[in-house]
Motif scaffolding. Sequence first.
Motif, PDB file in Angstrom:
ATOM      1  N   PHE A  73       0.841  -1.194   0.000  1.00 30.77           N
ATOM      2  CA  PHE A  73       0.000   0.000   0.000  1.00 30.77           C
ATOM      3  C   PHE A  73       0.877   1.245   0.000  1.00 30.77           C
ATOM      4  N   ASN A  74       0.349   2.294  -0.607  1.00 29.90           N
ATOM      5  CA  ASN A  74       0.950   3.606  -0.441  1.00 29.90           C
ATOM      6  C   ASN A  74       0.642   3.979   1.007  1.00 29.90           C
ATOM      7  N   PRO A  75       1.664   4.217   1.835  1.00 27.98           N
ATOM      8  CA  PRO A  75       1.424   4.464   3.252  1.00 27.98           C
ATOM      9  C   PRO A  75       0.964   5.882   3.587  1.00 27.98           C
ATOM     10  N   SER A  76       0.672   6.701   2.591  1.00 27.68           N
ATOM     11  CA  SER A  76       0.171   8.050   2.856  1.00 27.68           C
ATOM     12  C   SER A  76      -1.289   7.961   3.272  1.00 27.68           C
ATOM     13  N   CYS A  77      -1.584   8.416   4.468  1.00 26.96           N
ATOM     14  CA  CYS A  77      -2.965   8.411   4.940  1.00 26.96           C
ATOM     15  C   CYS A  77      -3.796   9.316   4.037  1.00 26.96           C
ATOM     16  N   PRO A  78      -4.952   8.837   3.562  1.00 20.54           N
ATOM     17  CA  PRO A  78      -5.772   9.670   2.679  1.00 20.54           C
ATOM     18  C   PRO A  78      -6.364  10.897   3.372  1.00 20.54           C
ATOM     19  N   HIS A  79      -6.260  10.973   4.697  1.00 17.97           N
ATOM     20  CA  HIS A  79      -6.810  12.130   5.415  1.00 17.97           C
ATOM     21  C   HIS A  79      -5.970  13.375   5.152  1.00 17.97           C
ATOM     22  N   VAL A  80      -4.687  13.356   5.519  1.00 16.21           N
ATOM     23  CA  VAL A  80      -3.817  14.520   5.271  1.00 16.21           C
ATOM     24  C   VAL A  80      -2.413  14.136   4.788  1.00 16.21           C
ATOM     25  N   SER A  82      -0.062  11.990   6.114  1.00 14.10           N
ATOM     26  CA  SER A  82       0.949  11.486   7.039  1.00 14.10           C
ATOM     27  C   SER A  82       1.187  10.004   6.760  1.00 14.10           C
ATOM     28  N   LEU A  83       2.409   9.535   6.959  1.00 15.02           N
ATOM     29  CA  LEU A  83       2.708   8.130   6.710  1.00 15.02           C
ATOM     30  C   LEU A  83       2.197   7.275   7.866  1.00 15.02           C
ATOM     31  N   VAL A  84       1.474   6.194   7.522  1.00 14.88           N
ATOM     32  CA  VAL A  84       0.929   5.285   8.524  1.00 14.88           C
ATOM     33  C   VAL A  84       2.031   4.375   9.049  1.00 14.88           C
ATOM     34  N   CYS A  94      -2.693   5.420  11.558  1.00 11.28           N
ATOM     35  CA  CYS A  94      -2.045   6.688  11.233  1.00 11.28           C
ATOM     36  C   CYS A  94      -1.720   7.382  12.549  1.00 11.28           C
ATOM     37  N   PRO A  95      -0.454   7.703  12.790  1.00 14.70           N
ATOM     38  CA  PRO A  95      -0.085   8.309  14.068  1.00 14.70           C
ATOM     39  C   PRO A  95      -0.542   9.756  14.222  1.00 14.70           C
ATOM     40  N   LEU A  96      -0.923  10.408  13.141  1.00 16.07           N
ATOM     41  CA  LEU A  96      -1.265  11.825  13.227  1.00 16.07           C
ATOM     42  C   LEU A  96      -2.652  12.063  13.813  1.00 16.07           C
ATOM     43  N   HIS A  97      -3.670  11.411  13.266  1.00 18.22           N
ATOM     44  CA  HIS A  97      -5.039  11.648  13.751  1.00 18.22           C
ATOM     45  C   HIS A  97      -5.769  10.370  14.144  1.00 18.22           C
ATOM     46  N   GLY A  98      -5.111   9.224  14.096  1.00 21.26           N
ATOM     47  CA  GLY A  98      -5.697   7.990  14.601  1.00 21.26           C
ATOM     48  C   GLY A  98      -6.563   7.199  13.646  1.00 21.26           C
ATOM     49  N   SER A  99      -6.574   7.529  12.362  1.00 25.53           N
ATOM     50  CA  SER A  99      -7.319   6.699  11.412  1.00 25.53           C
ATOM     51  C   SER A  99      -6.739   5.291  11.453  1.00 25.53           C
ATOM     52  N   THR A 100      -7.604   4.290  11.263  1.00 24.24           N
ATOM     53  CA  THR A 100      -7.136   2.915  11.231  1.00 24.24           C
ATOM     54  C   THR A 100      -7.598   2.245   9.945  1.00 24.24           C
ATOM     55  N   PHE A 101      -6.793   1.251   9.511  1.00 25.42           N
ATOM     56  CA  PHE A 101      -7.019   0.594   8.229  1.00 25.42           C
ATOM     57  C   PHE A 101      -6.839  -0.908   8.381  1.00 25.42           C
ATOM     58  N   ASP A 102      -7.554  -1.659   7.554  1.00 30.77           N
ATOM     59  CA  ASP A 102      -7.458  -3.111   7.533  1.00 30.77           C
ATOM     60  C   ASP A 102      -6.176  -3.527   6.815  1.00 30.77           C
ATOM     61  N   PRO A 103      -5.336  -4.364   7.445  1.00 34.30           N
ATOM     62  CA  PRO A 103      -4.081  -4.742   6.792  1.00 34.30           C
ATOM     63  C   PRO A 103      -4.250  -5.693   5.607  1.00 34.30           C
ATOM     64  N   SER A 104      -5.399  -6.339   5.480  1.00 35.31           N
ATOM     65  CA  SER A 104      -5.615  -7.244   4.342  1.00 35.31           C
ATOM     66  C   SER A 104      -6.046  -6.505   3.086  1.00 35.31           C
ATOM     67  N   SER A 105      -6.794  -5.407   3.277  1.00 35.76           N
ATOM     68  CA  SER A 105      -7.364  -4.713   2.116  1.00 35.76           C
ATOM     69  C   SER A 105      -6.994  -3.239   2.031  1.00 35.76           C
ATOM     70  N   GLY A 106      -6.509  -2.662   3.131  1.00 35.85           N
ATOM     71  CA  GLY A 106      -6.239  -1.229   3.172  1.00 35.85           C
ATOM     72  C   GLY A 106      -7.483  -0.400   3.430  1.00 35.85           C
ATOM     73  N   ARG A 109     -11.062   1.589   8.561  1.00 33.37           N
ATOM     74  CA  ARG A 109     -11.882   1.021   9.640  1.00 33.37           C
ATOM     75  C   ARG A 109     -12.451   2.128  10.514  1.00 33.37           C
ATOM     76  N   LYS A 110     -11.641   3.174  10.729  1.00 33.14           N
ATOM     77  CA  LYS A 110     -12.064   4.282  11.589  1.00 33.14           C
ATOM     78  C   LYS A 110     -11.413   5.552  11.074  1.00 33.14           C
ATOM     79  N   GLY A 111     -12.195   6.626  10.995  1.00 39.42           N
ATOM     80  CA  GLY A 111     -11.709   7.906  10.512  1.00 39.42           C
ATOM     81  C   GLY A 111     -10.920   8.658  11.554  1.00 39.42           C
ATOM     82  N   PRO A 112     -10.507   9.825  11.126  1.00 41.99           N
ATOM     83  CA  PRO A 112     -11.148  10.745  10.213  1.00 41.99           C
ATOM     84  C   PRO A 112     -10.952  10.464   8.721  1.00 41.99           C
ATOM     85  N   ALA A 113     -10.052   9.571   8.323  1.00 43.46           N
ATOM     86  CA  ALA A 113      -9.925   9.248   6.897  1.00 43.46           C
ATOM     87  C   ALA A 113     -11.266   8.700   6.411  1.00 43.46           C
TER      88      ALA A 113
END
Length: 132
Positions: A73-80, A82-84, A94-106, A109-113
């Motif tokens: 995956f491109n590790p750039s968080c789609p929110h702003v 930051s690299l996840v 994502c360490p910046l605002h706490g968005s979370t992503f599924d490691p199987s699909s990207g 799971r939880k925003g703000p993304a």
Amino acid sequence: MERRSVLLCGLVAALSACGEPAPRKTGGVGTARVGDRVTPAASVPVGSGVLVDMPGNAQLLVVQPRSGEFRAFNPSCPHVGSLVNPPAGGVITCPLHGSTFDPSSGAVRKGPATSGLTEVAITLSGDDLVLA
């Protein structure tokens, strides 16, 4: 050593360590092309992943959610942008605002993304993962 000498040595050391800041890494393949080596498959732990440096000051997040299943995956968080972080506890964060992503699909799971991580095609070639 006198106090003044100690302070002066500390100042000189601090100034010599300064200079141009290292360029900030961006997410993606950089200048790599299809067929270029990404990383050895053995370097990607099962149930986790690694950030891999790519040419052109870029990085990819390569994960192995299940044994023998590799995704990138491109590790750039789609929110702003930051690299996840690599997955921990079954989630990419994502360490910046706490968005979370599924490691199987990207998938987010939880925003703000509001969208998931962008997948980058890779394939296993011998012992290495390469861009597909």
